[in-house]
Design an enzyme around this catalytic site. Structure first.
Site, PDB file in Angstrom:
ATOM      1  N   ILE A 150       6.352   1.624   3.741  1.00 46.55           N
ATOM      2  CA  ILE A 150       7.213   0.451   3.962  1.00 46.55           C
ATOM      3  C   ILE A 150       8.576   0.969   4.402  1.00 46.55           C
ATOM      4  O   ILE A 150       9.307   1.554   3.591  1.00 46.55           O
ATOM      5  CB  ILE A 150       7.353  -0.380   2.666  1.00 46.55           C
ATOM      6  CG1 ILE A 150       5.965  -0.753   2.114  1.00 46.55           C
ATOM      7  CG2 ILE A 150       8.189  -1.637   2.924  1.00 46.55           C
ATOM      8  CD1 ILE A 150       5.985  -1.253   0.676  1.00 46.55           C
ATOM      9  N   GLU A 151       8.871   0.804   5.683  1.00 46.80           N
ATOM     10  CA  GLU A 151      10.132   1.352   6.205  1.00 46.80           C
ATOM     11  C   GLU A 151      11.263   0.334   6.091  1.00 46.80           C
ATOM     12  O   GLU A 151      11.042  -0.827   5.737  1.00 46.80           O
ATOM     13  CB  GLU A 151       9.915   1.812   7.650  1.00 46.80           C
ATOM     14  CG  GLU A 151       8.874   2.928   7.686  1.00 46.80           C
ATOM     15  CD  GLU A 151       8.705   3.591   9.031  1.00 46.80           C
ATOM     16  OE1 GLU A 151       9.174   3.025  10.052  1.00 46.80           O
ATOM     17  OE2 GLU A 151       8.097   4.672   9.065  1.00 46.80           O
ATOM     18  N   ASN A 152      12.462   0.813   6.393  1.00 49.88           N
ATOM     19  CA  ASN A 152      13.634  -0.046   6.278  1.00 49.88           C
ATOM     20  C   ASN A 152      14.617   0.318   7.380  1.00 49.88           C
ATOM     21  O   ASN A 152      14.707   1.490   7.769  1.00 49.88           O
ATOM     22  CB  ASN A 152      14.286   0.177   4.902  1.00 49.88           C
ATOM     23  CG  ASN A 152      15.293  -0.887   4.585  1.00 49.88           C
ATOM     24  OD1 ASN A 152      16.443  -0.841   5.035  1.00 49.88           O
ATOM     25  ND2 ASN A 152      14.877  -1.884   3.834  1.00 49.88           N
ATOM     26  N   ALA A 153      15.372  -0.691   7.864  1.00 47.58           N
ATOM     27  CA  ALA A 153      16.369  -0.438   8.902  1.00 47.58           C
ATOM     28  C   ALA A 153      17.390   0.590   8.412  1.00 47.58           C
ATOM     29  O   ALA A 153      17.971   1.327   9.204  1.00 47.58           O
ATOM     30  CB  ALA A 153      17.069  -1.744   9.279  1.00 47.58           C
ATOM     31  N   TYR A 185      17.126   3.728   7.122  1.00 48.28           N
ATOM     32  CA  TYR A 185      15.964   4.635   7.088  1.00 48.28           C
ATOM     33  C   TYR A 185      15.617   5.270   5.743  1.00 48.28           C
ATOM     34  O   TYR A 185      14.463   5.292   5.346  1.00 48.28           O
ATOM     35  CB  TYR A 185      16.119   5.746   8.139  1.00 48.28           C
ATOM     36  CG  TYR A 185      16.014   5.295   9.579  1.00 48.28           C
ATOM     37  CD1 TYR A 185      15.885   3.948   9.917  1.00 48.28           C
ATOM     38  CD2 TYR A 185      16.044   6.229  10.609  1.00 48.28           C
ATOM     39  CE1 TYR A 185      15.804   3.543  11.232  1.00 48.28           C
ATOM     40  CE2 TYR A 185      15.958   5.830  11.937  1.00 48.28           C
ATOM     41  CZ  TYR A 185      15.840   4.481  12.247  1.00 48.28           C
ATOM     42  OH  TYR A 185      15.761   4.096  13.547  1.00 48.28           O
ATOM     43  N   CYS A 201       6.996   5.818   0.940  1.00 53.72           N
ATOM     44  CA  CYS A 201       5.708   6.334   1.425  1.00 53.72           C
ATOM     45  C   CYS A 201       4.542   5.558   0.803  1.00 53.72           C
ATOM     46  O   CYS A 201       4.659   4.974  -0.276  1.00 53.72           O
ATOM     47  CB  CYS A 201       5.544   7.798   1.037  1.00 53.72           C
ATOM     48  SG  CYS A 201       6.693   8.901   1.851  1.00 53.72           S
ATOM     49  N   GLU A 211       1.836   6.722  -0.583  1.00 55.65           N
ATOM     50  CA  GLU A 211       1.367   7.286  -1.862  1.00 55.65           C
ATOM     51  C   GLU A 211       2.187   6.735  -3.020  1.00 55.65           C
ATOM     52  O   GLU A 211       1.653   6.362  -4.069  1.00 55.65           O
ATOM     53  CB  GLU A 211       1.489   8.817  -1.855  1.00 55.65           C
ATOM     54  CG  GLU A 211       0.664   9.508  -0.785  1.00 55.65           C
ATOM     55  CD  GLU A 211       1.424   9.681   0.535  1.00 55.65           C
ATOM     56  OE1 GLU A 211       2.195   8.774   0.908  1.00 55.65           O
ATOM     57  OE2 GLU A 211       1.236  10.720   1.190  1.00 55.65           O
ATOM     58  N   CYS A 213       4.204  14.058   1.307  1.00 58.78           N
ATOM     59  CA  CYS A 213       5.517  14.713   1.411  1.00 58.78           C
ATOM     60  C   CYS A 213       5.925  15.248   0.029  1.00 58.78           C
ATOM     61  O   CYS A 213       5.287  14.934  -0.991  1.00 58.78           O
ATOM     62  CB  CYS A 213       6.568  13.727   1.932  1.00 58.78           C
ATOM     63  SG  CYS A 213       7.093  12.525   0.694  1.00 58.78           S
ATOM     64  N   CYS A 266       6.459  12.631  -2.763  1.00 56.46           N
ATOM     65  CA  CYS A 266       5.210  12.051  -3.284  1.00 56.46           C
ATOM     66  C   CYS A 266       4.473  13.048  -4.163  1.00 56.46           C
ATOM     67  O   CYS A 266       3.878  12.678  -5.175  1.00 56.46           O
ATOM     68  CB  CYS A 266       4.323  11.572  -2.141  1.00 56.46           C
ATOM     69  SG  CYS A 266       5.012  10.113  -1.341  1.00 56.46           S
TER      70      CYS A 266
END
Ligand code: THU
Length: 303
Positions: A216-219, A221, A226, A228, A258, A261
């Site tokens: 789930i990304e975000n403006a 960053y 992630c 996981e 990563c 995680c």
């Protein structure tokens, strides 16, 4: 599987999370070649009674009602329909084959869980899977079709740790293929407009339950999460902390977790099996202890 929810009343989010996983598992197990959608209304006995009366001329409340959109020739189910036949129910809005509508009574979920002496979660998963099997062409009017439907229901429920078999030892373990399938289904829900690197994870718990996660990304960053960790946080927030395997898939390179995680997994399951699959279908696996040697964890703080 895209679920269009309609809740007439607040429902425990743990139940709808489980129902989403059960729905993903149902279409995977059936082997439907196209993306699918279903509408699910969760209501009380009074509402389902009215629908049963108005649409089926049956004047009583019930547990689940199924209204399929596809017509199935005798002996056929969604997995054996041609692309062309499935396309009859193609829905441009969801970009998926609309299998139909389900109505489930929350009052019946609670009453039947109590009557059968099992959890509300198990009953909710069972009713959703039962209804979905109807939408995929299964029925229980004749003995042989009833047997086929029951086998399919059990197969689906087994894979999400919700078989009616109370004794966990009597359950088949969730296969790597099923777990990766659930990770791929979760990847479809990734929100990754910035990296366009979609990741899906499916976390298998000791009791057979599965929790899914996507990135789930975000403006802004760095706030991105992630796949996981989404799966781990969902599981822990539902009271589950014993994990045996995590399956991870991506639309690009082999998605070894990563560092962050690895550290979060190490908190709960230092020897969890990490199973990865890249977009090329190549699989690999390692225990977390090999991915995070000498990991710092609760033991270092005497916990
Ligand atoms: N990502 C994951 O979801 N899991 C990993 O282990 C590595 C990276 C996501 C985060 C971000 O949304 C995108 O992949 C690109 O870094």
């Amino acid at each position: 599987m895209k679920i269009l929810w309609q809740m007439d009343q607040p429902v425990d989010p743990g139940l709808t999370t489980l129902m989403q996983t059960a729905a993903d598992c149902a279409v995977l197990t059936e082997g439907v070649a196209q993306p699918c959608a279903v509408s699910v209304r969760l209501c009380d006995d009074e509402a389902i009674h009215a629908i049963n009366r108005d649409y089926r001329q049956v004047d009583r409340a019930t547990d689940v009602l199924s209204f399929p959109l596809l017509a199935y020739p005798k002996g056929k189910t969604a997995g054996s329909l041609s692309r062309h036949a499935l396309a009859q129910a193609w829905d441009d809005e969801t970009n998926a084959v609309m299998l139909g509508d389900l109505v489930i009574s929350v009052d019946h979920i609670a009453a039947q869980a109590e009557a059968y002496g099992h959890s509300v979660a198990r009953e909710a998963a069972f009713l959703l899977v039962h209804g979905l099997c109807h939408l995929m062409g299964y029925d229980h009017m004749e003995e042989d079709e009833q047997r086929r439907m029951r086998t399919m229901e059990e197969k689906i429920l087994n894979q999400i740790g919700m078989s009616r078999e109370e004794n966990a030892e009597g359950m088949e373990p969730v296969s790597d293929e099923a777990l990766l399938g659930l990770a791929r289904a979760a990847m479809e829900r990734a929100y990754a407009p910035y990296s366009e690197f979609s990741v899906g994870a499916a976390l298998l718990c000791e009791d057979g339950r599965v929790f899914q996660g996507c990135n789930i990304e975000n403006a802004s960053y760095p706030l991105s999460n992630c796949a996981e960790r989404t799966a781990v946080f969902k599981a822990v927030s539902e009271g589950e902390k014993s994990f045996t395997t995590i399956a991870i898939t991506s639309n690009g390179s082999t998605p070894w977790p990563c560092g962050a995680c690895r550290q979060v997994l190490n908190e709960f399951a230092p020897s969890i099996r990490v199973l990865v699959e890249g977009a090329d279908g190549v699989r690999d696996e390692l225990p977390l202890s090999a991915l995070l040697p000498h990991g710092f964890g609760p033991k270092d703080l005497g916990k």
